[in-house]
Motif scaffolding. Structure first.
Motif, PDB file in Angstrom:
ATOM      1  N   LEU A 104      41.986  40.204  49.189  1.00  0.00           N
ATOM      2  CA  LEU A 104      42.098  41.365  48.297  1.00  0.00           C
ATOM      3  C   LEU A 104      41.421  42.563  48.965  1.00  0.00           C
ATOM      4  CD1 LEU A 104      42.790  42.520  45.444  1.00  0.00           C
ATOM      5  CD2 LEU A 104      40.472  41.875  44.775  1.00  0.00           C
ATOM      6  N   PRO A 105      42.217  43.487  49.524  1.00  0.00           N
ATOM      7  CA  PRO A 105      41.594  44.680  50.110  1.00  0.00           C
ATOM      8  C   PRO A 105      41.051  45.552  48.976  1.00  0.00           C
ATOM      9  CG  PRO A 105      43.875  44.387  50.874  1.00  0.00           C
ATOM     10  CD  PRO A 105      43.678  43.504  49.685  1.00  0.00           C
ATOM     11  N   VAL A 106      39.760  45.855  49.031  1.00  0.00           N
ATOM     12  CA  VAL A 106      39.123  46.545  47.906  1.00  0.00           C
ATOM     13  C   VAL A 106      39.126  48.051  48.117  1.00  0.00           C
ATOM     14  CG1 VAL A 106      36.990  46.843  46.611  1.00  0.00           C
ATOM     15  CG2 VAL A 106      37.593  44.604  47.532  1.00  0.00           C
ATOM     16  N   THR A 107      39.680  48.790  47.143  1.00  0.00           N
ATOM     17  CA  THR A 107      39.453  50.236  47.159  1.00  0.00           C
ATOM     18  C   THR A 107      38.711  50.624  45.897  1.00  0.00           C
ATOM     19  OG1 THR A 107      41.650  50.433  46.248  1.00  0.00           O
ATOM     20  CG2 THR A 107      41.402  50.966  48.569  1.00  0.00           C
ATOM     21  N   ASN A 108      38.976  49.870  44.821  1.00  0.00           N
ATOM     22  CA  ASN A 108      38.335  50.172  43.557  1.00  0.00           C
ATOM     23  C   ASN A 108      37.362  49.038  43.236  1.00  0.00           C
ATOM     24  OD1 ASN A 108      37.679  50.326  40.849  1.00  0.00           O
ATOM     25  ND2 ASN A 108      39.655  51.189  40.253  1.00  0.00           N
ATOM     26  N   PHE A 109      36.093  49.260  43.579  1.00  0.00           N
ATOM     27  CA  PHE A 109      35.111  48.183  43.469  1.00  0.00           C
ATOM     28  C   PHE A 109      34.891  47.750  42.019  1.00  0.00           C
ATOM     29  CE2 PHE A 109      30.720  46.549  43.193  1.00  0.00           C
ATOM     30  CZ  PHE A 109      30.902  45.412  43.957  1.00  0.00           C
ATOM     31  N   LYS A 110      34.872  48.722  41.097  1.00  0.00           N
ATOM     32  CA  LYS A 110      34.642  48.394  39.677  1.00  0.00           C
ATOM     33  C   LYS A 110      35.711  47.431  39.163  1.00  0.00           C
ATOM     34  CE  LYS A 110      31.832  51.907  37.588  1.00  0.00           C
ATOM     35  NZ  LYS A 110      31.587  53.178  38.272  1.00  0.00           N
ATOM     36  N   GLN A 111      36.962  47.730  39.524  1.00  0.00           N
ATOM     37  CA  GLN A 111      38.080  46.888  39.097  1.00  0.00           C
ATOM     38  C   GLN A 111      37.960  45.500  39.739  1.00  0.00           C
ATOM     39  OE1 GLN A 111      41.774  47.714  41.102  1.00  0.00           O
ATOM     40  NE2 GLN A 111      42.956  47.530  39.221  1.00  0.00           N
ATOM     41  N   THR A 112      37.604  45.470  41.021  1.00  0.00           N
ATOM     42  CA  THR A 112      37.445  44.187  41.719  1.00  0.00           C
ATOM     43  C   THR A 112      36.378  43.347  41.049  1.00  0.00           C
ATOM     44  OG1 THR A 112      38.088  45.222  43.786  1.00  0.00           O
ATOM     45  CG2 THR A 112      36.933  43.122  43.944  1.00  0.00           C
ATOM     46  N   LYS A 113      35.286  43.990  40.664  1.00  0.00           N
ATOM     47  CA  LYS A 113      34.198  43.268  40.010  1.00  0.00           C
ATOM     48  C   LYS A 113      34.691  42.665  38.697  1.00  0.00           C
ATOM     49  CE  LYS A 113      29.356  43.717  38.945  1.00  0.00           C
ATOM     50  NZ  LYS A 113      29.464  42.234  38.819  1.00  0.00           N
ATOM     51  N   ARG A 114      35.517  43.428  37.992  1.00  0.00           N
ATOM     52  CA  ARG A 114      36.096  42.916  36.742  1.00  0.00           C
ATOM     53  C   ARG A 114      36.959  41.674  37.008  1.00  0.00           C
ATOM     54  NH1 ARG A 114      38.097  47.593  35.043  1.00  0.00           N
ATOM     55  NH2 ARG A 114      40.264  46.928  35.294  1.00  0.00           N
ATOM     56  N   PHE A 115      37.847  41.758  38.017  1.00  0.00           N
ATOM     57  CA  PHE A 115      38.672  40.599  38.396  1.00  0.00           C
ATOM     58  C   PHE A 115      37.773  39.402  38.736  1.00  0.00           C
ATOM     59  CE2 PHE A 115      42.197  43.460  40.372  1.00  0.00           C
ATOM     60  CZ  PHE A 115      42.741  43.665  39.116  1.00  0.00           C
ATOM     61  N   ALA A 116      36.735  39.687  39.519  1.00  0.00           N
ATOM     62  CA  ALA A 116      35.871  38.613  40.023  1.00  0.00           C
ATOM     63  C   ALA A 116      35.159  37.899  38.876  1.00  0.00           C
ATOM     64  CB  ALA A 116      34.864  39.179  41.019  1.00  0.00           C
ATOM     65  N   ASP A 117      34.693  38.682  37.896  1.00  0.00           N
ATOM     66  CA  ASP A 117      33.993  38.077  36.761  1.00  0.00           C
ATOM     67  C   ASP A 117      34.931  37.175  35.969  1.00  0.00           C
ATOM     68  OD1 ASP A 117      31.731  39.394  37.528  1.00  0.00           O
ATOM     69  OD2 ASP A 117      31.929  41.034  36.079  1.00  0.00           O
ATOM     70  N   MET A 118      36.200  37.573  35.874  1.00  0.00           N
ATOM     71  CA  MET A 118      37.167  36.778  35.122  1.00  0.00           C
ATOM     72  C   MET A 118      37.512  35.480  35.845  1.00  0.00           C
ATOM     73  SD  MET A 118      39.724  39.817  33.674  1.00  0.00           S
ATOM     74  CE  MET A 118      40.983  39.319  34.839  1.00  0.00           C
ATOM     75  N   THR A 119      37.405  35.481  37.170  1.00  0.00           N
ATOM     76  CA  THR A 119      37.969  34.365  37.926  1.00  0.00           C
ATOM     77  C   THR A 119      36.908  33.571  38.687  1.00  0.00           C
ATOM     78  OG1 THR A 119      38.446  36.019  39.602  1.00  0.00           O
ATOM     79  CG2 THR A 119      40.283  35.313  38.252  1.00  0.00           C
ATOM     80  N   ASN A 120      35.626  33.792  38.346  1.00  0.00           N
ATOM     81  CA  ASN A 120      34.601  32.946  38.937  1.00  0.00           C
ATOM     82  C   ASN A 120      34.394  33.215  40.426  1.00  0.00           C
ATOM     83  OD1 ASN A 120      32.758  31.030  38.195  1.00  0.00           O
ATOM     84  ND2 ASN A 120      33.971  29.322  38.974  1.00  0.00           N
ATOM     85  N   VAL A 121      34.668  34.444  40.877  1.00  0.00           N
ATOM     86  CA  VAL A 121      34.509  34.772  42.294  1.00  0.00           C
ATOM     87  C   VAL A 121      33.163  35.471  42.492  1.00  0.00           C
ATOM     88  CG1 VAL A 121      35.379  36.259  44.155  1.00  0.00           C
ATOM     89  CG2 VAL A 121      36.973  34.933  42.761  1.00  0.00           C
ATOM     90  N   ALA A 122      32.397  35.009  43.486  1.00  0.00           N
ATOM     91  CA  ALA A 122      31.082  35.609  43.737  1.00  0.00           C
ATOM     92  C   ALA A 122      31.239  36.947  44.457  1.00  0.00           C
ATOM     93  CB  ALA A 122      30.239  34.659  44.586  1.00  0.00           C
ATOM     94  N   ILE A 123      30.526  37.950  43.960  1.00  0.00           N
ATOM     95  CA  ILE A 123      30.486  39.242  44.652  1.00  0.00           C
ATOM     96  C   ILE A 123      29.147  39.298  45.390  1.00  0.00           C
ATOM     97  CG2 ILE A 123      30.322  41.744  44.346  1.00  0.00           C
ATOM     98  CD1 ILE A 123      32.997  41.187  43.502  1.00  0.00           C
ATOM     99  N   PRO A 124      29.155  39.148  46.716  1.00  0.00           N
ATOM    100  CA  PRO A 124      27.879  39.149  47.440  1.00  0.00           C
ATOM    101  C   PRO A 124      27.169  40.500  47.308  1.00  0.00           C
ATOM    102  CG  PRO A 124      29.740  38.546  48.885  1.00  0.00           C
ATOM    103  CD  PRO A 124      30.317  39.016  47.595  1.00  0.00           C
ATOM    104  N   GLN A 125      25.846  40.423  47.390  1.00  0.00           N
ATOM    105  CA  GLN A 125      25.002  41.621  47.320  1.00  0.00           C
ATOM    106  C   GLN A 125      25.447  42.683  48.336  1.00  0.00           C
ATOM    107  OE1 GLN A 125      22.599  41.584  44.834  1.00  0.00           O
ATOM    108  NE2 GLN A 125      22.583  43.757  45.323  1.00  0.00           N
ATOM    109  N   TRP A 126      25.747  42.238  49.560  1.00  0.00           N
ATOM    110  CA  TRP A 126      26.090  43.205  50.604  1.00  0.00           C
ATOM    111  C   TRP A 126      27.341  43.995  50.240  1.00  0.00           C
ATOM    112  CZ3 TRP A 126      30.944  42.691  52.535  1.00  0.00           C
ATOM    113  CH2 TRP A 126      31.545  41.429  52.536  1.00  0.00           C
ATOM    114  N   LEU A 127      28.258  43.357  49.503  1.00  0.00           N
ATOM    115  CA  LEU A 127      29.497  44.045  49.142  1.00  0.00           C
ATOM    116  C   LEU A 127      29.218  45.142  48.115  1.00  0.00           C
ATOM    117  CD1 LEU A 127      32.584  44.026  49.684  1.00  0.00           C
ATOM    118  CD2 LEU A 127      32.819  42.613  47.643  1.00  0.00           C
ATOM    119  N   SER A 128      28.418  44.819  47.099  1.00  0.00           N
ATOM    120  CA  SER A 128      28.040  45.836  46.103  1.00  0.00           C
ATOM    121  C   SER A 128      27.402  47.024  46.800  1.00  0.00           C
ATOM    122  CB  SER A 128      27.044  45.273  45.089  1.00  0.00           C
ATOM    123  OG  SER A 128      27.505  44.057  44.581  1.00  0.00           O
TER     124      SER A 128
END
Length: 295
Positions: A211-235
């Motif tokens: 998933l190429p990220v341009t909209n981080f907020k939206q990605t975070k929303r997807f990730a929370d729904m699907t159990n995907v870890a968002i590493p600290q470095w990415l935030s």
């Protein structure tokens, strides 16, 4: 150290430039407005010359969106040289309906399908049919090329990682041709998962979903729904860029290109891109992988 590091990244880029036989596939979703429709078709046209193995179109859960999925698939078939693979889910259709639909697809020349259980509507009882049942059903109709989903960080509904892996094996044993992973940002988690698949006797390609990220907020929303870890470095990469889409694009491209470089070096030959109907980042990442228009 700096010199050593430069050598390292040089060898990484060098090994990338020597890559051959990389396969890519792209996912799109059915547009809901005329503007979105224009964006989608511009993206399809832009990515078509990269000659992907197939392009998939996600499936809307309600019937109106389902019809849009069909019409995008049909138009891709008519107006492009791409192989179109519709997503198919079984939560909102009976076996009879699914068999009819599968026959309809096969007879209209659609031979590639992404088979999923589908998201359960709020408050529905525990499911009794699963993606492996859908794979078996498709196999009983015709010789489809079937992709299924895999979850390096474990499906939200699974009891645990082992149960999830057993479930994936069932889908492969039922006749799936490949597994495409949920998106991830921790490359190690994908590589460990791939090793565990081999150990479990799963012998198909485990294609990383990128998933190429341009909209981080939206990605975070997807990730929370699907159990995907968002590493600290990415935030941290996206901090302070809420109002700076230009920089977000560059940062997003850089993150994804770093990931695919490591994956390619680890022997990954197939990549699936969740384009979110945008072409720019996916095109750039493919270019880096040596996937380019035929002259």
């Amino acid at each position: 150290m700096a010199f050593h590091h430069a050598q390292h990244s040089q060898s990484l880029n060098q090994s990338l430039s020597e890559l051959s036989d990389i396969n890519v596939s792209f996912e799109f979703f059915p547009p809901s407005t005329p503007e979105m429709e224009t964006i989608l078709w511009n993206s399809i046209r832009r990515l078509e010359p990269l000659n992907p193995k197939f392009v998939s179109v996600t499936y809307g859960a309600n019937s109106g969106v389902r019809d849009r999925t069909h019409s995008v698939i049909e138009r891709i078939q008519k107006e492009t040289n791409l192989l179109a693979a519709p997503h198919l889910t079984l939560v909102d259709a009976s076996d009879e309906e699914l068999i009819e639909l599968a026959k309809h697809y096969w007879n209209s020349g659609i031979k590639d399908i992404v088979a999923l259980r589908g998201d359960l509507p709020e408050g529905s009882p525990k499911p009794t049919r699963f993606a492996n049942d859908l794979v078996s059903l498709l196999r009983s109709v015709a010789d489809f090329d079937i992709s299924v989903a895999a979850y390096p960080e474990v499906h939200p509904d699974a009891r645990n990682a082992q149960a999830d892996l057993i479930h994936l094996k069932k889908k492969i044993d039922a006749g799936a041709n490949r597994a495409i992973t949920q998106f991830f940002f921790d490359v190690e988690s994908y590589l460990r998962f791939r090793d565990r698949c081999v150990t479990a006797g799963i012998d198909v390609e485990i294609v990383p979903g990128i998933l190429p990220v341009t909209n981080f907020k939206q990605t975070k929303r997807f990730a929370d729904m699907t159990n995907v870890a968002i590493p600290q470095w990415l935030s941290r990469q996206f901090e302070g860029l809420d109002n700076d889409p230009g920089t977000r694009q560059l940062v997003g491209a850089n993150v994804a290109i770093d990931m695919v470089k490591v994956l390619a070096r680890e022997g990954v030959k197939d990549f699936h891109f969740y384009t979110l109907n945008r072409a720019e980042l996916t095109y750039a990442i493919c270019h880096t992988l040596g996937v380019r228009p035929k002259p």
